[in-house]
Design an enzyme around this catalytic site. Structure first.
Site, PDB file in Angstrom:
ATOM      1  N   GLU A 148      -0.356  42.935 -87.904  1.00 43.24           N
ATOM      2  CA  GLU A 148       0.841  42.588 -87.311  1.00 43.24           C
ATOM      3  C   GLU A 148       1.552  43.880 -86.583  1.00 43.24           C
ATOM      4  O   GLU A 148       1.569  44.910 -87.103  1.00 43.24           O
ATOM      5  CB  GLU A 148       2.000  42.178 -88.234  1.00 43.24           C
ATOM      6  CG  GLU A 148       1.919  40.811 -88.540  1.00 43.24           C
ATOM      7  CD  GLU A 148       2.460  40.358 -89.770  1.00 43.24           C
ATOM      8  OE1 GLU A 148       3.715  41.122 -90.067  1.00 43.24           O
ATOM      9  OE2 GLU A 148       2.517  39.319 -90.591  1.00 43.24           O
ATOM     10  N   TYR A 206      -5.287  48.341 -79.977  1.00 42.12           N
ATOM     11  CA  TYR A 206      -5.922  47.291 -80.383  1.00 42.12           C
ATOM     12  C   TYR A 206      -6.647  46.350 -79.384  1.00 42.12           C
ATOM     13  O   TYR A 206      -7.761  45.933 -79.877  1.00 42.12           O
ATOM     14  CB  TYR A 206      -4.804  46.219 -81.158  1.00 42.12           C
ATOM     15  CG  TYR A 206      -4.188  47.072 -82.431  1.00 42.12           C
ATOM     16  CD1 TYR A 206      -4.842  47.803 -83.346  1.00 42.12           C
ATOM     17  CD2 TYR A 206      -2.733  46.911 -82.539  1.00 42.12           C
ATOM     18  CE1 TYR A 206      -4.102  48.612 -84.100  1.00 42.12           C
ATOM     19  CE2 TYR A 206      -2.082  47.511 -83.711  1.00 42.12           C
ATOM     20  CZ  TYR A 206      -2.849  48.488 -84.399  1.00 42.12           C
ATOM     21  OH  TYR A 206      -2.120  49.202 -85.340  1.00 42.12           O
TER      22      TYR A 206
END
Ligand SMILES: CC(C)(COP(=O)(O)OP(=O)(O)OC[C@H]1O[C@@H](n2cnc3c(N)ncnc32)[C@H](O)[C@@H]1OP(=O)(O)O)[C@@H](O)C(=O)NCCC(=O)NCCS
Length: 145
Positions: A104, A116
């Site tokens: 998250e 990411y």
């Protein structure tokens, strides 16, 4: 040269007093210590000539794995340390035979989202106003098989 190794309690002792100031205000030392002691967690450190310049962790759950933390020392950012840490977390998770790794991230955290994404993580969901009742949490996952 940057080396990545397993994070020990001695490593924690070395950074606990400067964690908030030099690494990331979000992580309180006590939380990191309990994470380190959690037998489901795998924590790693990046060292540059013995100095800790980053750390990261993943929690290995029955069905998948979740990245709990990835932080580069403020003065050492944009030098490739985040990439080294993330690559190692992915390798550890693969060795645990997990099909997927998730995390998250705050929707306003551009450096992390960019990191990411560059490793193939995709946005799969959102938790509205999760951070300080203000910003959404973005849920990202990467398939490992
Ligand atoms: C996110 C973080 C770990 C990246 O660490 P880093 O060591 O600076 O990352 P790297 O130098 O390996 O950069 C890897 C990629 O991240 C992205 N990135 C890093 N800093 C960036 C910035 N300021 N703006 C945009 N993208 C950025 C880029 O995609 C970069 O790849 P590139 O250099 O090929 O463009 C670091 O910014 C950090 O510690 N942030 C605070 C803690 C945090 O928010 N962690 C994530 C919690 S979910």
């Amino acid at each position: 040269m940057i080396i990545i190794e397993k994070m020990t309690l001695s490593d924690y002792e070395l950074i606990k007093d400067c964690l908030t100031e030099e690494f990331d205000e979000f992580w309180k030392p006590s939380i990191l210590k309990s994470e380190l002691e959690n037998e489901l967690s795998r924590y790693i450190v990046a060292k540059d000539g013995g100095e800790i310049v980053g750390f990261a962790g993943v929690i290995i759950l029955p069905d998948d794995a979740e990245i709990t933390n990835i932080v580069t020392k403020k003065t050492m950012r944009k030098k490739g340390i985040g990439k080294l840490l993330l690559a190692k977390l992915i390798e550890i998770t693969k060795q645990e035979n997990k099909d997927e790794i998730s995390l998250e991230v705050n929707e306003i955290n551009e450096p992390a989202i960019s990191l990411y994404s560059s490793f193939g993580f995709e946005i799969v969901g959102r938790r509205k106003k999760y951070y300080n009742r203000l910003n959404d949490a973005i849920i990202m996952t990467k398939k490992l098989v």
